[in-house]
Design a protein around this motif. Sequence first.
Motif, PDB file in Angstrom:
ATOM      1  N   ALA A 124      36.626  89.546  67.885  1.00 13.14           N
ATOM      2  CA  ALA A 124      35.965  90.722  67.292  1.00 13.14           C
ATOM      3  C   ALA A 124      35.768  90.459  65.802  1.00 13.14           C
TER       4      ALA A 124
ATOM      5  N   LEU B  52      35.476  96.326  63.956  1.00  8.63           N
ATOM      6  CA  LEU B  52      35.881  96.323  65.369  1.00  8.63           C
ATOM      7  C   LEU B  52      37.312  95.815  65.536  1.00  8.63           C
ATOM      8  N   GLN B  53      37.753  94.909  64.675  1.00  7.33           N
ATOM      9  CA  GLN B  53      39.123  94.408  64.754  1.00  7.33           C
ATOM     10  C   GLN B  53      40.126  95.548  64.538  1.00  7.33           C
TER      11      GLN B  53
ATOM     12  N   VAL C  46      39.519  98.764  64.934  1.00 12.52           N
ATOM     13  CA  VAL C  46      39.393  99.688  66.063  1.00 12.52           C
ATOM     14  C   VAL C  46      40.243  99.176  67.225  1.00 12.52           C
ATOM     15  N   LEU C  47      40.215  97.871  67.458  1.00 12.64           N
ATOM     16  CA  LEU C  47      41.043  97.289  68.515  1.00 12.64           C
ATOM     17  C   LEU C  47      42.529  97.423  68.205  1.00 12.64           C
TER      18      LEU C  47
END
Length: 168
Positions: A17, A21-22, A24-25
């Motif tokens: 990612a 997005l990282q 969010v993960l």
Amino acid sequence: MSVTPLFVEIGSLLEEAGGLLQYVLVFVFAAIPIVEILVVVPVAIGLGLDPVVTGVAAFAGNVGSVYVLVAAHQRLSRWWRGRRGGADTVESTGERYARARGLWDRYGLAGLSIGGPVLTGVHIAALVALLAGSPTRAVAGWMTVGIGLWTVVLVAGSVFGFSLLGIV
């Protein structure tokens, strides 16, 4: 399921990612009962993600999932009491019960909340506290304190440990 493949899977997903997005993960992984902050924080920091943002995202994900659990328990309990005509299933009014209940409310919840993240995971610790009859607000508050404490410890320990190893 072994812990090593779990680290690899989370690490590879975070690595693949990019950008926001990282984080969010990190939020999502921290909310998952098996993963939680104990796995995702060191992995994310080891991959070079910002420690402060990682800590905030992991804390928010873990606390958010506990709040959902507490709210679900509260609604289910309210429904169950309504179905049973408002009668509680445990009606112990003895002095010994009151004393034991007071000790649990004063020390047991705090101890469970502080130790829960590393001993059983926060979701199981919160569920045990709720099933023991602790007030939902107290469970939510103490779990927040325990998760916050462990998030700070994990972020600081990861940053320090990886800097000693020369990784980050």
